[in-house]
Each structure stands twice: as C-alpha cells, then as structure tokens.
Design a protein around this motif. Sequence first.
Motif, PDB file in Angstrom:
ATOM      1  N   LEU A  15      51.009  48.555  47.621  1.00 19.91           N
ATOM      2  CA  LEU A  15      51.136  47.326  46.843  1.00 19.91           C
ATOM      3  C   LEU A  15      50.200  46.340  47.161  1.00 19.91           C
ATOM      4  CD1 LEU A  15      54.920  47.248  45.886  1.00 19.91           C
ATOM      5  CD2 LEU A  15      53.014  48.195  44.651  1.00 19.91           C
ATOM      6  N   THR A  16      49.933  46.297  48.220  1.00 20.25           N
ATOM      7  CA  THR A  16      49.248  45.233  48.872  1.00 20.25           C
ATOM      8  C   THR A  16      47.730  45.634  48.542  1.00 20.25           C
ATOM      9  OG1 THR A  16      50.441  44.632  50.618  1.00 20.25           O
ATOM     10  CG2 THR A  16      48.352  43.887  51.001  1.00 20.25           C
ATOM     11  N   VAL A  17      47.180  46.973  48.836  1.00 19.01           N
ATOM     12  CA  VAL A  17      46.030  47.249  48.523  1.00 19.01           C
ATOM     13  C   VAL A  17      45.643  47.325  46.931  1.00 19.01           C
ATOM     14  CG1 VAL A  17      44.615  49.387  48.517  1.00 19.01           C
ATOM     15  CG2 VAL A  17      45.791  48.795  50.371  1.00 19.01           C
ATOM     16  N   ILE A  18      46.640  47.642  46.205  1.00 17.41           N
ATOM     17  CA  ILE A  18      46.513  47.552  44.667  1.00 17.41           C
ATOM     18  C   ILE A  18      46.373  46.132  44.314  1.00 17.41           C
ATOM     19  CG2 ILE A  18      47.619  47.921  42.639  1.00 17.41           C
ATOM     20  CD1 ILE A  18      49.022  50.381  43.775  1.00 17.41           C
ATOM     21  N   ALA A  19      47.174  45.117  44.703  1.00 19.94           N
ATOM     22  CA  ALA A  19      46.975  43.979  44.535  1.00 19.94           C
ATOM     23  C   ALA A  19      45.517  43.331  44.756  1.00 19.94           C
ATOM     24  CB  ALA A  19      48.036  42.850  44.964  1.00 19.94           C
ATOM     25  N   CYS A  20      45.075  43.776  45.943  1.00 17.69           N
ATOM     26  CA  CYS A  20      43.644  43.273  46.576  1.00 17.69           C
ATOM     27  C   CYS A  20      42.569  43.707  45.558  1.00 17.69           C
ATOM     28  CB  CYS A  20      43.384  43.649  47.854  1.00 17.69           C
ATOM     29  SG  CYS A  20      44.378  42.719  49.048  1.00 17.69           S
ATOM     30  N   PHE A  21      42.626  45.031  45.102  1.00 14.96           N
ATOM     31  CA  PHE A  21      41.807  45.569  44.387  1.00 14.96           C
ATOM     32  C   PHE A  21      41.709  44.978  42.839  1.00 14.96           C
ATOM     33  CE2 PHE A  21      38.979  48.667  42.583  1.00 14.96           C
ATOM     34  CZ  PHE A  21      39.569  48.991  41.025  1.00 14.96           C
ATOM     35  N   ILE A  22      43.245  44.621  42.363  1.00 16.33           N
ATOM     36  CA  ILE A  22      43.014  43.911  40.997  1.00 16.33           C
ATOM     37  C   ILE A  22      42.259  42.412  41.257  1.00 16.33           C
ATOM     38  CG2 ILE A  22      44.702  43.000  39.410  1.00 16.33           C
ATOM     39  CD1 ILE A  22      46.648  45.413  39.880  1.00 16.33           C
ATOM     40  N   ALA A  23      42.893  41.827  42.108  1.00 18.08           N
ATOM     41  CA  ALA A  23      42.323  40.480  42.478  1.00 18.08           C
ATOM     42  C   ALA A  23      40.735  40.347  42.611  1.00 18.08           C
ATOM     43  CB  ALA A  23      42.597  39.876  43.676  1.00 18.08           C
ATOM     44  N   PHE A  24      40.219  41.592  43.274  1.00 16.74           N
ATOM     45  CA  PHE A  24      38.706  41.634  43.273  1.00 16.74           C
ATOM     46  C   PHE A  24      38.244  41.877  41.867  1.00 16.74           C
ATOM     47  CE2 PHE A  24      34.664  42.877  45.013  1.00 16.74           C
ATOM     48  CZ  PHE A  24      34.175  43.927  44.197  1.00 16.74           C
ATOM     49  N   VAL A  25      38.653  42.567  40.979  1.00 14.29           N
ATOM     50  CA  VAL A  25      38.221  42.835  39.891  1.00 14.29           C
ATOM     51  C   VAL A  25      38.205  41.631  39.006  1.00 14.29           C
ATOM     52  CG1 VAL A  25      38.618  44.305  37.561  1.00 14.29           C
ATOM     53  CG2 VAL A  25      38.991  45.448  39.628  1.00 14.29           C
ATOM     54  N   ILE A  26      39.205  40.968  38.931  1.00 10.81           N
ATOM     55  CA  ILE A  26      39.506  39.705  38.206  1.00 10.81           C
ATOM     56  C   ILE A  26      38.404  38.868  38.549  1.00 10.81           C
ATOM     57  CG2 ILE A  26      40.728  37.575  37.844  1.00 10.81           C
ATOM     58  CD1 ILE A  26      43.315  39.632  37.995  1.00 10.81           C
ATOM     59  N   ILE A  27      37.987  38.727  40.107  1.00 10.64           N
ATOM     60  CA  ILE A  27      37.200  37.789  40.533  1.00 10.64           C
ATOM     61  C   ILE A  27      35.722  38.063  40.200  1.00 10.64           C
ATOM     62  CG2 ILE A  27      36.065  36.812  42.487  1.00 10.64           C
ATOM     63  CD1 ILE A  27      38.848  36.765  43.881  1.00 10.64           C
ATOM     64  N   LEU A  28      35.274  39.460  40.197  1.00 10.90           N
ATOM     65  CA  LEU A  28      34.135  39.693  39.774  1.00 10.90           C
ATOM     66  C   LEU A  28      33.810  39.775  38.331  1.00 10.90           C
ATOM     67  CD1 LEU A  28      31.638  41.356  40.749  1.00 10.90           C
ATOM     68  CD2 LEU A  28      32.737  43.537  40.311  1.00 10.90           C
TER      69      LEU A  28
END
Length: 169
Positions: A15-28
């Motif tokens: 879940l931490t890896v998935i949350a980091c990925f989602i945050a990265f997509v939102i920021i980008l």
Amino acid sequence: MKRFDIQKITLNQVLTVIACFIAFVIILSTILGMAKKSAEKKNIQIAQNPSIVVAQGQEALDGKYYSFKNMERMRIIPAADKGQNPNLTIIVSPYFSYQKDDKEFFEELSRKNPVIKSIIINYFSSKTEKQLKQLNEDKIKADLKDLINQNLVLNQIENVYFSEYIFLQ
C-alpha cells in the motif's frame, strides 16, 4: 547482508508503494498542467502583438506593411443557380495587409474579426458559381477590400489576399 524475500512483503509495504506511485502521478500531472497553461497564455499574447507576428514571417515583402493573418479558413456555399452542383463549396483563407507599426489598427482588425468574416461569407454566398468564375480574382479582392474598409474606423486595409481560394465540387 539480508536477502530480499518476496514472501515477507507485507500489505502495508504494498500500500505504501501504491500511495507513492499515486502521489507521483498527481504531482507530475499538476506540473504538466501548469506548464501547459503558461504556454497557452504566452501564445495568446503572441497572437495579439503585431511586432511578434511580423517576427514570425508575416511581414509583406516590401517592408512597409504587416499582414493580418488571424482569419481562419472559411467554407462557403455560394448562391444556388440552375444547373449548379448543389454540393459546391468554396474554401477561402483570406488575409490583409495594413500599414506597418499601426498597433491600434491591428487591435481593431482583431476586434472586428467576426464582422469581417461575416462580410466575406455574405459576399461569396450572395453570388453564384458562374458569377464568381466570371469575376476575376482581382475584382473579388477589390470588392472585399471596399466592403471591409466601410466597417473600419482607425485605418484602412491596403490589400486582400487569399492563401486558399478553391472551388470544391
């Protein structure tokens, strides 16, 4: 040294890896969206500034005139005539020359762009294919120049040009 064991991965780690990925997509996507809006604002300013338009190669050959190329391609159906092809369409892409360094007149042309477009559409749609083909292109340009100049206040356009003038059957 510890070895990586795939069986010891916990749900929290996934879940931490998935949350980091989602945050990265939102920021980008936020950064790309802001960059796109900034670029669009600059393009609007370029289109409204005649000195920049001229720098992009829209200056007349003799250097005394600028060209107003903010008219879009128009598809016009001419007046009906017996024996005429009912599917006939005229494609016209006009532009105008005006005196160099007249920013106020450029603004008037920009502001009256819909009126000018209406004048051109009315001119071509009021004539049949036969009438338009009998008139030479210079006469059509002179007629349009006179009609457009009747609606301008600050100055007059010098010439009307067509980058496209096509009869489609």
